[in-house]
Design a protein around this motif. Structure first.
Motif, mmCIF file in Angstrom:
data_model
loop_
_atom_site.group_PDB
_atom_site.id
_atom_site.type_symbol
_atom_site.label_atom_id
_atom_site.label_comp_id
_atom_site.label_asym_id
_atom_site.label_seq_id
_atom_site.Cartn_x
_atom_site.Cartn_y
_atom_site.Cartn_z
ATOM 1 N N UNK A 69 125.378 -118.341 73.854
ATOM 2 C CA UNK A 69 125.292 -116.946 73.414
ATOM 3 C C UNK A 69 124.662 -116.068 74.490
ATOM 4 N N UNK A 70 123.545 -116.522 75.045
ATOM 5 C CA UNK A 70 122.867 -115.734 76.068
ATOM 6 C C UNK A 70 123.742 -115.506 77.284
ATOM 7 N N UNK A 396 121.906 -109.177 82.314
ATOM 8 C CA UNK A 396 122.426 -110.552 82.335
ATOM 9 C C UNK A 396 121.289 -111.561 82.295
ATOM 10 N N UNK A 397 120.231 -111.278 83.061
ATOM 11 C CA UNK A 397 119.148 -112.250 83.224
ATOM 12 C C UNK A 397 118.387 -112.478 81.920
ATOM 13 N N UNK A 398 117.993 -111.408 81.237
ATOM 14 C CA UNK A 398 117.107 -111.599 80.082
ATOM 15 C C UNK A 398 117.785 -112.313 78.906
ATOM 16 N N UNK A 399 119.054 -112.000 78.520
ATOM 17 C CA UNK A 399 119.658 -112.774 77.430
ATOM 18 C C UNK A 399 119.828 -114.251 77.782
ATOM 19 N N UNK A 400 120.246 -114.524 79.016
ATOM 20 C CA UNK A 400 120.427 -115.925 79.416
ATOM 21 C C UNK A 400 119.083 -116.648 79.454
ATOM 22 N N UNK A 401 118.055 -115.964 79.990
ATOM 23 C CA UNK A 401 116.720 -116.553 80.056
ATOM 24 C C UNK A 401 116.206 -116.892 78.658
ATOM 25 N N UNK A 402 116.338 -115.950 77.730
ATOM 26 C CA UNK A 402 115.817 -116.181 76.382
ATOM 27 C C UNK A 402 116.595 -117.298 75.687
ATOM 28 N N UNK A 403 117.936 -117.298 75.836
ATOM 29 C CA UNK A 403 118.734 -118.349 75.213
ATOM 30 C C UNK A 403 118.386 -119.725 75.756
ATOM 31 N N UNK A 404 118.222 -119.827 77.082
ATOM 32 C CA UNK A 404 117.887 -121.119 77.695
ATOM 33 C C UNK A 404 116.502 -121.582 77.267
ATOM 34 N N UNK A 405 115.534 -120.667 77.290
ATOM 35 C CA UNK A 405 114.172 -121.021 76.881
ATOM 36 C C UNK A 405 114.150 -121.468 75.418
ATOM 37 N N UNK A 406 114.911 -120.770 74.560
ATOM 38 C CA UNK A 406 114.936 -121.134 73.138
ATOM 39 C C UNK A 406 115.520 -122.541 72.949
ATOM 40 N N UNK A 407 116.596 -122.864 73.673
ATOM 41 C CA UNK A 407 117.183 -124.197 73.555
ATOM 42 C C UNK A 407 116.248 -125.282 74.099
ATOM 43 N N UNK A 408 115.557 -124.986 75.197
ATOM 44 C CA UNK A 408 114.722 -125.996 75.849
ATOM 45 C C UNK A 408 113.380 -126.190 75.153
ATOM 46 N N UNK A 409 112.756 -125.083 74.703
ATOM 47 C CA UNK A 409 111.381 -125.157 74.184
ATOM 48 C C UNK A 409 111.277 -124.772 72.703
ATOM 49 N N UNK A 410 112.404 -124.399 72.098
ATOM 50 C CA UNK A 410 112.449 -124.057 70.675
ATOM 51 C C UNK A 410 111.564 -122.869 70.316
ATOM 52 N N UNK A 411 111.339 -122.006 71.298
ATOM 53 C CA UNK A 411 110.606 -120.760 71.078
ATOM 54 C C UNK A 411 111.010 -119.783 72.177
ATOM 55 N N UNK A 412 110.972 -118.494 71.851
ATOM 56 C CA UNK A 412 111.307 -117.471 72.858
ATOM 57 C C UNK A 412 110.058 -116.907 73.542
ATOM 58 N N UNK A 413 108.880 -117.364 73.139
ATOM 59 C CA UNK A 413 107.629 -116.758 73.620
ATOM 60 C C UNK A 413 107.498 -116.735 75.144
#
Length: 440
Positions: A69-70, A396-413
């Motif tokens: 999605x990101x 481009x950077x922020x949606x991809x960053x948030x999506x990747x972080x959410x998948x990897x760490x299960x949080x967007x913080x």
């Protein structure tokens, strides 16, 4: 090349106009263009960010990951990046009337195609092409405003035009949520599919409106009197004396342009945290229905409308840009940082995101007064395209960053903290601007 003024040889050097006549003239111009351009931007921005509401059901239906999605959300900006400068230069030659109409028709068709996406690659392709189609609309309008308003009036006018961003969130988020709930499974289609299709429809009448309402130059505006044309051309001429007409290639190496980009890149990162993830953050705080999420997502944009016009008017009145830019970027950073600590509460999430929106969305109208103050002609067209292309990579950077972080760490913080840190850096860059450059 499109003419942007009337023949100055027919005008006296120092026309005498009362302040009331000046205000009445610019009010007339503003009422002619700004509401229509703002409405176009509402539809454009809605077609860009309605994917944030669609995400709540679309990912489940299509079995997309947060990273997919990101990436898809962000690919819009790569298409934007590639075609933005050529699009703006073409608008400068062809004229706003035809070019903006063309942009609206193509982005409407592609936005509607989002309803038929079934695979990740289809999603990526349509989002990329949507960016290509819309490339040039925003910078074309920024350039177009330089044909009608002197620099000391333009931050306010740009703020009024850019009110389309918060208004798109204010109207679009509740509308999108309602469409998704109301049309869910109608005729066998998901609510998000109906939403994409129905929200793309207004672009066709708006394209026709562009052909009827927009004029390419002051001299072609039959609705202005000779005295009103004289006033506008004279004031634009005074701005022109302080502008540079540098070779186009030099725009890409000008340090002032890249300093502006370094303040704008973080602002775009923050803007699309709001656009693509605000509904998700509100839903995570305990809200269940799409309609309720849509209405609550509208509140930060309502706050941003007031803040953006207020900051833009203050910046024009004081003829000061540096501190205004720094303050709004720091406000955005503070709001995003606080939102991490308030994610357990719906009320506190809405409040902190309202603070973030008030700062982040107020940035652009003030920023665009800077390059248009010292560049003119094709150099202005190119610089606006270069700046907008580069800073939109942040989208481009922020949606991809948030999506990747959410998948990897299960949080967007962690991703939210990174974006807030980038906004703080942008504020420091704004304070490093040449004082003379940003006081016009």
């Amino acid at each position: 090349m499109i003419e942007t003024s009337i023949d100055r040889s027919t005008i006296v050097d120092e026309p005498v106009h009362t302040s009331s006549f000046q205000e009445a003239t610019y009010r007339k111009v503003a009422l002619r263009f700004i509401p229509f351009l703002m409405l176009c931007y509402v539809v454009a921005f809605l077609d860009r960010i309605n994917i944030g509401i669609a995400k709540m059901n679309m990912l489940t239906d299509l079995r997309f990951s947060e990273t997919a999605y990101g990436l898809g959300a962000g690919l819009f900006f790569l298409g934007y990046l590639i075609f933005e400068v050529p699009s703006n230069l073409l608008m400068h030659r062809i004229g706003a009337k035809l070019w903006i109409a063309r942009i609206m028709i193509t982005w409407g068709l592609l936005s509607g195609l989002m309803a038929f996406v079934t695979t990740q690659w289809q999603f990526y392709t349509v989002r990329l092409l949507l960016g290509v189609a819309e490339a040039g609309f925003y910078p074309s309008v920024i350039l177009y405003l330089t044909y009608w308003f002197p620099n000391h009036r333009r931050a306010k006018m740009t703020a009024c035009f850019q009110a389309g961003i918060p208004i798109a969130g204010l109207i679009g988020n509740p509308l999108s949520g309602w469409l998704m709930d109301t049309f869910h499974h109608v005729a066998g289609h998901s609510g998000w599919q109906w939403m994409f299709g129905l929200e793309a429809l207004p672009t066709i009448p708006l394209a026709i409106g562009a052909l009827l309402i927009l004029d390419n130059s002051v001299s072609s505006a039959r609705w202005l009197s000779p005295q009103e044309k004289q006033l506008i051309v004279h004031e634009l001429g005074k701005d022109e004396k302080t502008r540079e007409h540098m070779p186009l290639l030099k725009v890409f190496t000008d340090g002032r342009i890249w300093k502006i980009i370094l303040t704008g890149f973080p602002a775009m990162m923050g803007l699309y945290v709001l656009g693509f993830y605000l509904p998700t953050l509100i839903k995570a705080s305990g809200v269940t229905t799409s309609t309720t999420v849509g209405f609550l997502s509208a509140i930060p944009y309502l706050v941003a409308v007031v803040a953006m016009v207020t900051f833009g008017r203050s910046s024009d009145r004081m003829r000061e840009r540096r501190w205004h830019l720094a303050i709004v970027l720091l406000l955005g950073a503070a709001g995003l940082t606080a939102s991490v600590r308030t994610s357990h509460s719906v009320v506190l999430t809405v409040i902190t995101m309202s603070v973030a929106a008030a700062g982040i969305i107020s940035y652009s109208p003030i920023m665009w007064s800077v390059p248009t103050a010292f560049l003119g002609g094709a150099a202005a067209a190119a610089s606006i395209g270069v700046i907008n292309s580069a800073i939109n990579i942040g989208g481009f950077v922020s949606p991809y960053l948030i999506g990747w972080v959410k998948d990897e760490f299960h949080t967007t913080d962690p991703a939210i903290y990174i974006v807030a840190g980038c906004l703080t850096f942008g504020a420091l860059m704004a304070l490093s601007f040449d004082r003379k450059l940003v006081s016009r």
